[in-house]
Motif scaffolding. Structure first.
Motif, PDB file in Angstrom:
ATOM      1  N   UNK A 143       0.744  -1.301   0.130  1.00 49.01           N
ATOM      2  CA  UNK A 143       0.028  -0.034  -0.163  1.00 49.01           C
ATOM      3  C   UNK A 143       0.817   1.355  -0.017  1.00 49.01           C
ATOM      4  N   UNK A 144       0.481   2.171  -0.926  1.00 45.49           N
ATOM      5  CA  UNK A 144       1.473   3.470  -0.891  1.00 45.49           C
ATOM      6  C   UNK A 144       1.280   4.120   0.350  1.00 45.49           C
ATOM      7  N   UNK A 145       2.431   4.898   0.828  1.00 44.30           N
ATOM      8  CA  UNK A 145       2.212   5.424   1.995  1.00 44.30           C
ATOM      9  C   UNK A 145       1.197   6.449   2.194  1.00 44.30           C
ATOM     10  N   UNK A 146       1.034   7.177   1.266  1.00 46.95           N
ATOM     11  CA  UNK A 146       0.137   8.291   1.562  1.00 46.95           C
ATOM     12  C   UNK A 146      -1.405   7.953   1.199  1.00 46.95           C
ATOM     13  N   UNK A 147      -1.753   6.661   0.912  1.00 46.21           N
ATOM     14  CA  UNK A 147      -2.850   6.158   0.614  1.00 46.21           C
ATOM     15  C   UNK A 147      -3.893   6.342   1.817  1.00 46.21           C
ATOM     16  N   UNK A 148      -5.160   6.833   1.654  1.00 50.90           N
ATOM     17  CA  UNK A 148      -6.186   7.279   2.479  1.00 50.90           C
ATOM     18  C   UNK A 148      -7.525   6.387   2.291  1.00 50.90           C
ATOM     19  N   UNK A 149      -8.350   6.329   3.391  1.00 45.44           N
ATOM     20  CA  UNK A 149      -9.727   6.003   3.067  1.00 45.44           C
ATOM     21  C   UNK A 149     -10.702   6.893   3.740  1.00 45.44           C
ATOM     22  N   UNK A 150     -11.790   7.185   3.256  1.00 50.64           N
ATOM     23  CA  UNK A 150     -12.779   8.135   3.683  1.00 50.64           C
ATOM     24  C   UNK A 150     -13.956   7.434   4.228  1.00 50.64           C
ATOM     25  N   UNK A 151     -14.524   8.207   5.411  1.00 57.34           N
ATOM     26  CA  UNK A 151     -15.474   7.367   5.906  1.00 57.34           C
ATOM     27  C   UNK A 151     -16.768   8.544   6.001  1.00 57.34           C
ATOM     28  N   UNK A 152     -18.066   8.202   5.751  1.00 57.67           N
ATOM     29  CA  UNK A 152     -19.146   9.291   5.246  1.00 57.67           C
ATOM     30  C   UNK A 152     -19.955   9.319   6.792  1.00 57.67           C
ATOM     31  N   UNK A 153     -19.609   8.729   7.834  1.00 56.41           N
ATOM     32  CA  UNK A 153     -20.740   8.699   8.837  1.00 56.41           C
ATOM     33  C   UNK A 153     -19.865   8.382  10.126  1.00 56.41           C
ATOM     34  N   UNK A 154     -20.349   8.877  11.296  1.00 55.84           N
ATOM     35  CA  UNK A 154     -19.679   8.395  12.488  1.00 55.84           C
ATOM     36  C   UNK A 154     -20.074   6.705  12.707  1.00 55.84           C
ATOM     37  N   UNK A 155     -19.094   6.177  13.631  1.00 57.66           N
ATOM     38  CA  UNK A 155     -19.424   5.038  14.050  1.00 57.66           C
ATOM     39  C   UNK A 155     -19.435   4.771  15.500  1.00 57.66           C
ATOM     40  N   UNK A 156     -19.989   3.849  16.150  1.00 52.91           N
ATOM     41  CA  UNK A 156     -20.244   3.835  17.511  1.00 52.91           C
ATOM     42  C   UNK A 156     -19.220   2.974  18.086  1.00 52.91           C
ATOM     43  N   UNK A 157     -18.553   3.118  19.383  1.00 50.64           N
ATOM     44  CA  UNK A 157     -17.585   2.435  19.763  1.00 50.64           C
ATOM     45  C   UNK A 157     -18.283   0.942  20.112  1.00 50.64           C
ATOM     46  N   UNK A 158     -17.666  -0.148  19.722  1.00 52.22           N
ATOM     47  CA  UNK A 158     -18.062  -1.548  20.124  1.00 52.22           C
ATOM     48  C   UNK A 158     -18.758  -1.836  18.632  1.00 52.22           C
ATOM     49  N   UNK A 159     -18.894  -1.263  17.551  1.00 59.87           N
ATOM     50  CA  UNK A 159     -19.468  -1.669  16.552  1.00 59.87           C
ATOM     51  C   UNK A 159     -18.589  -2.855  15.723  1.00 59.87           C
ATOM     52  N   UNK A 160     -19.320  -4.173  15.516  1.00 59.07           N
ATOM     53  CA  UNK A 160     -18.900  -5.188  14.876  1.00 59.07           C
ATOM     54  C   UNK A 160     -17.590  -5.512  15.700  1.00 59.07           C
ATOM     55  N   UNK A 161     -17.592  -5.451  16.815  1.00 59.35           N
ATOM     56  CA  UNK A 161     -16.360  -5.751  17.578  1.00 59.35           C
ATOM     57  C   UNK A 161     -17.105  -7.219  18.680  1.00 59.35           C
ATOM     58  N   UNK A 162     -16.412  -8.234  18.550  1.00 58.67           N
ATOM     59  CA  UNK A 162     -16.695  -9.376  19.368  1.00 58.67           C
ATOM     60  C   UNK A 162     -15.571  -9.419  20.680  1.00 58.67           C
ATOM     61  N   UNK A 163     -16.126  -9.196  21.691  1.00 59.98           N
ATOM     62  CA  UNK A 163     -15.432  -8.779  22.999  1.00 59.98           C
ATOM     63  C   UNK A 163     -14.843 -10.104  23.391  1.00 59.98           C
ATOM     64  N   UNK A 164     -13.684 -10.222  24.107  1.00 66.40           N
ATOM     65  CA  UNK A 164     -13.157 -11.306  24.501  1.00 66.40           C
ATOM     66  C   UNK A 164     -14.343 -11.844  25.764  1.00 66.40           C
ATOM     67  N   UNK A 165     -14.469 -13.282  25.548  1.00 62.36           N
ATOM     68  CA  UNK A 165     -15.493 -13.826  26.311  1.00 62.36           C
ATOM     69  C   UNK A 165     -17.164 -13.718  26.187  1.00 62.36           C
ATOM     70  N   UNK A 166     -17.158 -12.995  24.900  1.00 67.82           N
ATOM     71  CA  UNK A 166     -18.502 -12.843  24.602  1.00 67.82           C
ATOM     72  C   UNK A 166     -19.437 -14.081  24.491  1.00 67.82           C
ATOM     73  N   UNK A 167     -18.824 -15.253  24.137  1.00 62.41           N
ATOM     74  CA  UNK A 167     -19.590 -16.442  24.074  1.00 62.41           C
ATOM     75  C   UNK A 167     -19.199 -17.218  25.381  1.00 62.41           C
ATOM     76  N   UNK A 168     -18.174 -17.351  25.759  1.00 66.02           N
ATOM     77  CA  UNK A 168     -18.113 -18.303  26.887  1.00 66.02           C
ATOM     78  C   UNK A 168     -16.854 -17.561  27.940  1.00 66.02           C
ATOM     79  N   UNK A 169     -17.175 -17.314  29.208  1.00 65.34           N
ATOM     80  CA  UNK A 169     -16.185 -17.111  30.100  1.00 65.34           C
ATOM     81  C   UNK A 169     -15.378 -18.267  30.778  1.00 65.34           C
ATOM     82  N   UNK A 170     -14.372 -18.085  31.179  1.00 63.30           N
ATOM     83  CA  UNK A 170     -13.483 -19.266  31.529  1.00 63.30           C
ATOM     84  C   UNK A 170     -14.300 -19.599  32.640  1.00 63.30           C
ATOM     85  N   UNK A 171     -14.301 -21.212  32.625  1.00 60.30           N
ATOM     86  CA  UNK A 171     -14.866 -21.929  33.875  1.00 60.30           C
ATOM     87  C   UNK A 171     -16.660 -21.736  34.165  1.00 60.30           C
TER      88      UNK A 171
END
Length: 429
Positions: A143-171
């Protein structure tokens, strides 16, 4: 069994009471087995203990989508009229280690890949501008060093992030005791790294076919001899219902029956075919009635002659008591007897649905039935939804093999006209 014929429901209840101690013993911790978690070994088994997760699942924060990992704060001002442009950060692919996220960048991240430390949201590639990755992937140049990507809307924190332990907690409990292991259950255990589980024991059934006339398929038949169909059909039926089947054969000799039983001391129950009626050579009756098995009639056609009871038989150290279920020898009678009296018990113990799907359907043609018996006929559906009923003979196994339903005509009914509704059990599912 009483001198008067029992109804099928009464006999089924008596069989269930007889086998209750055997079924209860399967859940005993002393009989449970530790088995490897492989599809060929564990599929269909029933857990005897809760299984807890040895790890957190997923073990790290990861992306639900192919897209860009970002800090939500960096896109807070983004809009259609004033998009935010961010430089391209380091790529995260599935299996990569977690790396640091540089503020003010958008880091390409693939589905299942770790979220870079410091990023808190993922923007799907489809809504980025451009909607494709630049300079990464198979055959791509750097990827060229000056390459950028544009975003046309804000995003909420946590969007499309699977948190550790979301399926099972240890134990935590992955699956409780009593769960039957199917595809999803095996996958869930594997995702937590589980390699072995404790499962209930399966009942061991000795299937004893009797009859001087029987020969194994492949043997040459002499006059008066027939091939043994019961061993093949009932072995398959019992294994499909979760039992371990041991097979034995005895001619019309009571001592041979007792010897065959003595050679299988670990059988939890004994299922016999043949030799239970009122003929001169009823070998099962001759051998096991003195041992405690009761014989009589059930108001059912086919399958009227039946036997059951706890038999006291020879064992390595004296004697032992083992429950016996004695079916008639005619192939259809034997298979229908299993269907009515033993199949529900074994399947319930194996964590399977014990019942058939029941529905009502109109008769395609009139039928007759002995008023004093519960008649079971084999049949199938016509294109118009009516049910075509086969002959009632207990020897017509080929008709049974082609049937898709069992048609039940209750006690007290001696004739039904075409169009009358009857209860049918689906046996093709």
């Amino acid at each position: 069994m009483t001198s008067n014929p029992a109804t099928p429901a009464e006999h089924a209840d008596t069989v269930a009471q007889l086998l209750a101690p055997v079924i209860d013993s399967l859940a005993d911790d002393a009989r449970s087995e530790l088995i490897a978690l492989s599809p060929g070994t564990a599929s269909g088994r029933v857990l005897s203990a809760d299984v807890r997760s040895p790890i957190t699942v997923p073990p790290f924060r990861n992306s639900q989508m192919d897209g860009y990992a970002v800090r939500a704060a960096d896109l807070a001002s983004a809009s259609a009229d004033a998009p935010v442009a961010l430089g391209i950060g380091a790529t995260s692919a599935a299996g990569d280690a977690v790396h640091e996220h540089l503020s003010g960048t958008a880091a390409p991240v693939m589905t299942g890949a770790p979220i870079p430390s410091g990023a808190d949201a993922v923007v799907p590639i489809e809504i980025a501008d451009p909607p494709r990755f630049i300079g990464i992937g198979s055959g791509a140049v750097e990827t060229p060093a000056d390459t950028t990507v544009r975003f046309h809307a804000p995003v909420q924190a946590g969007s499309f992030v699977r948190e550790a332990g979301a399926d099972l907690a240890a134990g935590s409990t992955i699956l409780p005791a009593g769960t039957r292991l199917g595809p999803a259950q095996l996958g869930s255990l594997a995702s937590a790294g589980v390699t072995e589980v404790q499962v209930r024991a399966r009942p061991v059934a000795l299937l004893l076919s009797t009859g001087h006339e029987l020969r194994a398929p492949g043997d040459e038949l002499e006059p008066g001899q027939i091939y043994d169909a019961n061993t093949a059909s009932l072995t398959a039926a019992m294994e499909e219902s979760g039992a371990i089947v041991q097979v034995a054969f005895a001619p019309d000799d009571a001592s041979a029956v007792l010897r065959a039983i003595a050679q299988h001391p670990d059988a939890d129950l004994i299922v016999t075919t043949g030799g239970v009626s009122a003929g001169a050579f009823e070998v099962v009756r001759d051998a096991l009635e003195p041992a405690g098995v009761r014989f009589g009639k059930v108001a059912m056609q086919p399958g009227g002659p039946q036997g059951l009871g706890n038999a006291t038989v020879a064992a390595a150290e004296g004697e032992r008591t083992v429950p016996v279920i004695a079916f008639p020898g005619n192939p259809v009678s034997a298979l229908l007897s299993f269907e009515m009296f033993l199949r529900p018990i074994l399947r319930r113990a194996a964590g399977l649905d014990p019942s058939r799907r029941v529905q009502r359907a109109p008769l395609a043609e009139a039928l007759s039935s002995p008023r004093e018996k519960h008649q079971i006929r084999r049949g199938g559906f016509r294109a118009d939804g009516s049910v075509e009923v086969g002959a009632p003979g207990s020897h017509l196994l080929h008709d049974y093999a082609r049937a898709t339903v069992l048609v039940h005509v209750p006690i007290g009914v001696d004739a039904l006209p075409a169009g009358a509704e009857v209860e049918v059990w689906r046996i093709d599912e």
